[in-house]
Design an enzyme around this catalytic site. Structure first.
Site, PDB file in Angstrom:
ATOM      1  N   SER A  82       0.797  -1.219   0.000  1.00  0.00           N
ATOM      2  CA  SER A  82       0.000   0.000   0.000  1.00  0.00           C
ATOM      3  C   SER A  82       0.835   1.278   0.000  1.00  0.00           C
ATOM      4  O   SER A  82       1.974   1.302   0.452  1.00  0.00           O
ATOM      5  CB  SER A  82      -0.920   0.007   1.223  1.00  0.00           C
ATOM      6  OG  SER A  82      -0.159  -0.056   2.421  1.00  0.00           O
ATOM      7  N   GLN A  84       1.610   4.311   1.899  1.00  0.00           N
ATOM      8  CA  GLN A  84       1.506   4.395   3.351  1.00  0.00           C
ATOM      9  C   GLN A  84       2.570   5.319   3.920  1.00  0.00           C
ATOM     10  O   GLN A  84       3.506   5.720   3.236  1.00  0.00           O
ATOM     11  CB  GLN A  84       1.668   3.009   3.974  1.00  0.00           C
ATOM     12  CG  GLN A  84       3.012   2.351   3.659  1.00  0.00           C
ATOM     13  CD  GLN A  84       3.126   0.958   4.251  1.00  0.00           C
ATOM     14  OE1 GLN A  84       3.830   0.753   5.232  1.00  0.00           O
ATOM     15  NE2 GLN A  84       2.441   0.001   3.633  1.00  0.00           N
ATOM     16  N   HIS A  86       4.273   6.078   8.235  1.00  0.00           N
ATOM     17  CA  HIS A  86       4.231   5.691   9.646  1.00  0.00           C
ATOM     18  C   HIS A  86       4.287   6.954  10.505  1.00  0.00           C
ATOM     19  O   HIS A  86       5.103   7.847  10.259  1.00  0.00           O
ATOM     20  CB  HIS A  86       5.400   4.770   9.984  1.00  0.00           C
ATOM     21  CG  HIS A  86       5.488   3.590   9.066  1.00  0.00           C
ATOM     22  ND1 HIS A  86       4.486   2.664   8.955  1.00  0.00           N
ATOM     23  CD2 HIS A  86       6.458   3.198   8.198  1.00  0.00           C
ATOM     24  CE1 HIS A  86       4.826   1.738   8.064  1.00  0.00           C
ATOM     25  NE2 HIS A  86       6.018   2.047   7.590  1.00  0.00           N
ATOM     26  N   LYS A 109       7.368   4.310  14.158  1.00  0.00           N
ATOM     27  CA  LYS A 109       7.859   3.165  13.383  1.00  0.00           C
ATOM     28  C   LYS A 109       8.860   3.602  12.304  1.00  0.00           C
ATOM     29  O   LYS A 109       8.658   3.347  11.114  1.00  0.00           O
ATOM     30  CB  LYS A 109       6.684   2.417  12.746  1.00  0.00           C
ATOM     31  CG  LYS A 109       7.004   1.068  12.119  1.00  0.00           C
ATOM     32  CD  LYS A 109       5.698   0.403  11.698  1.00  0.00           C
ATOM     33  CE  LYS A 109       5.945  -0.899  10.962  1.00  0.00           C
ATOM     34  NZ  LYS A 109       6.350  -0.673   9.554  1.00  0.00           N
ATOM     35  N   GLU A 111      11.919   3.036   9.946  1.00  0.00           N
ATOM     36  CA  GLU A 111      12.353   1.736   9.441  1.00  0.00           C
ATOM     37  C   GLU A 111      13.457   1.880   8.402  1.00  0.00           C
ATOM     38  O   GLU A 111      13.574   2.905   7.724  1.00  0.00           O
ATOM     39  CB  GLU A 111      11.175   0.946   8.862  1.00  0.00           C
ATOM     40  CG  GLU A 111      10.527   1.572   7.647  1.00  0.00           C
ATOM     41  CD  GLU A 111       9.266   0.840   7.213  1.00  0.00           C
ATOM     42  OE1 GLU A 111       8.537   0.319   8.090  1.00  0.00           O
ATOM     43  OE2 GLU A 111       8.995   0.811   6.003  1.00  0.00           O
ATOM     44  N   HIS A 243       5.524   6.098   1.183  1.00  0.00           N
ATOM     45  CA  HIS A 243       6.289   5.086   0.467  1.00  0.00           C
ATOM     46  C   HIS A 243       5.389   3.905   0.142  1.00  0.00           C
ATOM     47  O   HIS A 243       4.300   3.749   0.704  1.00  0.00           O
ATOM     48  CB  HIS A 243       7.497   4.608   1.285  1.00  0.00           C
ATOM     49  CG  HIS A 243       7.139   3.994   2.599  1.00  0.00           C
ATOM     50  ND1 HIS A 243       6.855   4.751   3.717  1.00  0.00           N
ATOM     51  CD2 HIS A 243       7.015   2.700   3.000  1.00  0.00           C
ATOM     52  CE1 HIS A 243       6.579   3.960   4.740  1.00  0.00           C
ATOM     53  NE2 HIS A 243       6.665   2.704   4.324  1.00  0.00           N
ATOM     54  N   ARG A 262      -2.666   4.197   5.756  1.00  0.00           N
ATOM     55  CA  ARG A 262      -2.730   3.836   4.335  1.00  0.00           C
ATOM     56  C   ARG A 262      -3.732   4.724   3.595  1.00  0.00           C
ATOM     57  O   ARG A 262      -4.685   5.222   4.181  1.00  0.00           O
ATOM     58  CB  ARG A 262      -3.153   2.376   4.174  1.00  0.00           C
ATOM     59  CG  ARG A 262      -2.234   1.365   4.843  1.00  0.00           C
ATOM     60  CD  ARG A 262      -2.765  -0.054   4.661  1.00  0.00           C
ATOM     61  NE  ARG A 262      -1.875  -1.037   5.257  1.00  0.00           N
ATOM     62  CZ  ARG A 262      -1.945  -1.440   6.523  1.00  0.00           C
ATOM     63  NH1 ARG A 262      -2.870  -0.928   7.325  1.00  0.00           N
ATOM     64  NH2 ARG A 262      -1.107  -2.347   6.979  1.00  0.00           N
ATOM     65  N   LYS A 268      -7.412  -2.675   2.570  1.00  0.00           N
ATOM     66  CA  LYS A 268      -7.530  -2.382   3.999  1.00  0.00           C
ATOM     67  C   LYS A 268      -8.065  -0.968   4.216  1.00  0.00           C
ATOM     68  O   LYS A 268      -8.247  -0.199   3.277  1.00  0.00           O
ATOM     69  CB  LYS A 268      -6.162  -2.554   4.672  1.00  0.00           C
ATOM     70  CG  LYS A 268      -5.607  -3.971   4.608  1.00  0.00           C
ATOM     71  CD  LYS A 268      -4.247  -4.075   5.284  1.00  0.00           C
ATOM     72  CE  LYS A 268      -3.695  -5.495   5.204  1.00  0.00           C
ATOM     73  NZ  LYS A 268      -2.358  -5.599   5.847  1.00  0.00           N
TER      74      LYS A 268
END
Length: 385
Positions: A82, A84, A86, A109, A111, A243, A262, A268
């Site tokens: 997706s 999205q 964070h 989050k 990453e 991203h 998202r 979702k």
């Protein structure tokens, strides 16, 4: 014992399926277990038996023992994931308090994604010049966002300050993500006829449309950078940066969280207003990290976060032993190529653990251990900086 083989417990309905991702860590949505005296034990339960010895003083004082501060993931992306971002820590706490059924924890989050194969990623907004060029070159994008949003962007691009450019980019993205679905589908159909399918961008648009026909996320490829990671390349994704992983195999190191906002390429829940409101709208080029070799031969991927550090370790057939540096924090080891033997001592006894492709291991803080192999090995280690 100071080193344990980790096991990932899957529901029986998943056993014969090809999975997109596997989690290694203590997060309650995908907890790992260890083999302990012939029995499976949740890693989090094991840590709770003696957190000071297992985690070390620094991690215990800074993070507590309810969860490891980091989470390790393996992704195998065939169908695009997706669009999205964070949330940062403050927003994560707000979202969890307000919508706990959607946002399951209160942590941020950040990453780091490191490629195992060639990977294609949408990452951060393109430069204002590039977005303006795409609005000129692809009238379908202009038709979807509307003439008013296009004109505001054009005026700010030509004469506006940086803050004004970000404001109109946010408006442009908002208009895109809320566009009428029938209009989006019609413009996607037109875009597919005009796009050069022999370019990277053309291939991405065709791929996404095959997977999510007529999805508004297709137009995000005209606003976000399309980057290709080669094996060993990594990209750091800080809070509030858009991203989407489109293809490839990779490992992810991150803070222990599952907070994802998202807004496209997904069946979702889509939280468009939160996503639009949280993004930084930075247009700097994505920072592709190739790592720095330290004095011990590790390739270290440095990032600005506090929760995790990723190292990539090579053992070749010319130098068939690697002594892992002793760290005052716990770590997780993942074998992504080859087979060998992990060796360490505890209470005067010597231990050996077979190290096989795909295996992962949990290692206590302040543990000396080494890896031997007669073939090439590729190993990742995640720990606290």
């Amino acid at each position: 014992m100071l080193l344990y083989v980790l096991k990932i417990l899957l529901p029986s309905r998943f056993i014969n399926l090809i999975l997109v991702e596997l989690w290694i860590g203590t997060h309650n949505r995908g907890p790992s277990s260890i083999w302990n005296e012939g029995k499976l034990q949740l890693l989090s339960d094991h840590i709770a038996t003696n957190p000071e010895e297992i985690l070390g003083e620094r991690v215990l004082n800074d993070w507590g023992y309810q969860d490891l501060p980091f989470l390790f993931k393996i992704l195998s992306v065939n169908k695009s994931l997706s669009i999205q971002a964070h949330p940062d820590k403050q927003l994560a706490e707000h979202l969890h308090a307000s919508f706990p059924e959607i946002y399951k924890d209160s942590n941020h989050k950040p990453e780091l994604a490191c490629a195992l194969t060639d990977c294609t990623v949408l990452c951060q907004f393109r430069s204002f010049q590039n977005i303006y060029d795409n609005l000129q070159n692809y009238p379908e994008l202009r038709n979807v966002v509307g003439e008013e949003a296009y004109t505001l962007f054009e005026n700010a691009f030509l004469t506006g300050c940086e803050d004004e450019k970000k404001r109109v980019l946010r408006n442009l993205f908002h208009k895109l993500m809320l566009a009428d679905q029938e209009l989006v589908e019609m413009q996607v159909e037109s875009l597919l006829k005009s796009i050069d399918k022999n370019t990277v961008l053309g291939e991405v648009i065709v791929k996404i449309n095959q997977e999510f026909p007529g999805d508004v996320g297709i137009f995000c490829s005209l606003l976000l950078n399309v980057i290709t990671l080669k094996p060993g390349d990594a990209v750091f994704l800080g809070p509030n940066e858009p991203h989407a992983y489109l293809s490839g195999d990779l490992v992810e190191a991150m803070a222990c969280s599952d907070n994802v906002v998202r807004a496209g390429l997904t069946p979702k829940f889509k939280d468009v207003e939160t996503l639009v409101g949280m993004l930084t709208y930075n247009t700097n080029p994505p920072n592709i990290i190739r790592g720095e070799s330290d004095e011990l031969g590790n390739v270290v991927y440095n990032t600005p976060n506090e929760e995790f550090n990723l190292m990539r370790i090579f053992v070749d057939d010319q130098n068939n032993r690697y002594n892992f540096p002793r760290l005052d924090t716990p770590s997780i080891i993942l074998i992504t190529q080859g087979n060998g033997v992990m060796k360490y001592s505890s209470n005067g006894l010597q231990y050996e653990v077979n190290a096989k492709l795909g295996d992962s291991y949990f290692v206590y803080a302040d543990t000396d251990f080494y890896l031997e192999s007669e073939e090439e090995l590729n190993v990742f280690r995640i720990t606290v900086p």
